[in-house]
Design an enzyme around this catalytic site. Structure first.
Site, PDB file in Angstrom:
ATOM      1  N   CYS A  63       2.630  -7.209  12.434  1.00 55.94           N
ATOM      2  CA  CYS A  63       2.039  -8.235  11.574  1.00 55.94           C
ATOM      3  C   CYS A  63       1.900  -9.546  12.350  1.00 55.94           C
ATOM      4  CB  CYS A  63       2.910  -8.463  10.343  1.00 55.94           C
ATOM      5  SG  CYS A  63       2.674  -7.228   9.066  1.00 55.94           S
ATOM      6  N   HIS A  64       0.720 -10.154  12.242  1.00 60.50           N
ATOM      7  CA  HIS A  64       0.477 -11.415  12.921  1.00 60.50           C
ATOM      8  C   HIS A  64       1.085 -12.577  12.124  1.00 60.50           C
ATOM      9  CE1 HIS A  64      -2.671  -8.773  14.518  1.00 60.50           C
ATOM     10  NE2 HIS A  64      -2.672  -9.552  15.578  1.00 60.50           N
ATOM     11  N   GLU A  99       1.946  -8.919   3.651  1.00 62.41           N
ATOM     12  CA  GLU A  99       2.733 -10.048   3.156  1.00 62.41           C
ATOM     13  C   GLU A  99       2.977  -9.922   1.655  1.00 62.41           C
ATOM     14  OE1 GLU A  99       1.465 -11.178   7.091  1.00 62.41           O
ATOM     15  OE2 GLU A  99       0.398 -10.233   5.430  1.00 62.41           O
ATOM     16  N   ASP A 113      19.767  -5.877  -6.460  1.00 60.57           N
ATOM     17  CA  ASP A 113      21.074  -6.367  -6.010  1.00 60.57           C
ATOM     18  C   ASP A 113      21.794  -7.136  -7.109  1.00 60.57           C
ATOM     19  OD1 ASP A 113      23.063  -7.077  -3.859  1.00 60.57           O
ATOM     20  OD2 ASP A 113      22.358  -9.087  -4.402  1.00 60.57           O
TER      21      ASP A 113
END
Length: 304
Positions: A63-64, A99, A113
């Site tokens: 990923c850039h 993203e 969590d």
């Protein structure tokens, strides 16, 4: 990493979804009433998701790094499912699908969590991309099946056989990627009257687009702009500006190019640099977005 140096910046949007399923109504009530021991579940997950979006390139090797111009995380609760929707926007050369999905994943994991101490049946059910927009795929279907292009190489040296044509052939290869039919390929010398006649002949033979390569520099024999401008019915300065701006980001000499673009009737005329690099950078700058012109023309016809 994939090479994106040839790509143009564009407005990119991606929306991803994740679903977290819990085991009981009591868990949902605890979330809504903010009585989960670890705190406000949805707000904590939202903040974690924003961090996740911005840290995507740090964790996923291909990923850039890119600027996040906008990020939004929404929640909805249906029965025992928490629906997470993450939207990400940027103005950059590559999309933000990963993203958005990474952000959705982090949101879902944070919810997991925070709820695991009170619910042993919680699970992350699905993570998927809902929508993406931006980039060349938006223009993939702009050409009609009968779209026909002409490529004209204007060069004294190539027409005399002293030099091999590479720019014209590279343009033809690039046009094939967009399913444009090549109707004409010609090599002619740098002569104003001949350039004008060749363009007019191509218009008469119903070429939708005529691309001229060569003669846009500053030598005494570079006369393509002088040949093209007088016969244009409507110049389109923005196309030439886009080509020069794109080239300038990669080569400072691009400011010396005298590329021209405009219409003769229904025919688009593009005068590109004669170097292979200059021609290809010009193509990258405006294709396939320039095909939108023909969709607009079709719309005008229907309105009439």
């Amino acid at each position: 990493m994939v090479d994106i140096t040839a790509k143009n910046n564009s407005h990119r949007i991606a929306i991803a979804q994740a679903i977290v399923r819990v085991g009981s109504v009591k868990t949902i009530e605890a979330i809504q009433q903010k009585k989960v021991p670890k705190g406000d579940v949805l707000e904590a997950a939202r903040v974690a998701g924003l961090f996740g979006i911005k840290k995507t390139s740090d964790l996923i090797p291909d990923c850039h790094p890119l600027p996040i111009e906008f990020a939004q995380i929404k929640f909805s609760i249906i029965d025992l499912s928490i629906i997470i929707e993450v939207e990400v926007q940027t103005i950059y050369k590559t999309g933000v699908e990963v993203e958005a999905m990474h952000g959705a994943s982090i949101v879902a994991l944070t919810i997991y969590d925070m709820l695991k101490p009170i619910d042993k049946e919680i699970e992350i059910a699905t993570i998927k991309l809902l929508k993406k927009k931006g980039g060349k795929s938006d223009y993939a279907d702009l050409l009609s099946p009968d779209f026909k292009a002409a490529v004209i190489v204007c060069s004294d040296s190539v027409s005399s056989g002293k030099k091999e044509d590479s720019a014209g052939k590279a343009i033809m290869a690039s046009l094939q990627k967009y399913n444009a039919k090549l109707g004409t390929y010609l090599v002619i010398p740098d002569d104003i009257e001949l350039i004008q006649k060749t363009i007019q002949d191509c218009c008469a033979s119903q070429h939708h687009m005529i691309i001229i390569t060569g003669g846009t520099g500053l030598s005494m024999r570079d006369q393509t702009p002088e040949a093209v401008r007088p016969i244009l019915e409507r110049e389109i300065p923005g196309i030439a500006e886009a080509m020069r701006q794109y080239g300038q980001q990669r080569m400072p000499y691009a400011m010396l190019s005298r590329s021209v673009a405009g219409m003769i009737g229904e025919h688009l005329i593009l005068a590109l640099p004669g170097s292979t690099r200059g021609a290809m950078e010009s193509m990258s700058a405006i294709f396939p977005a320039v095909f939108h012109l023909f969709r607009l023309k079709e719309g005008f016809k229907h309105e009439e």
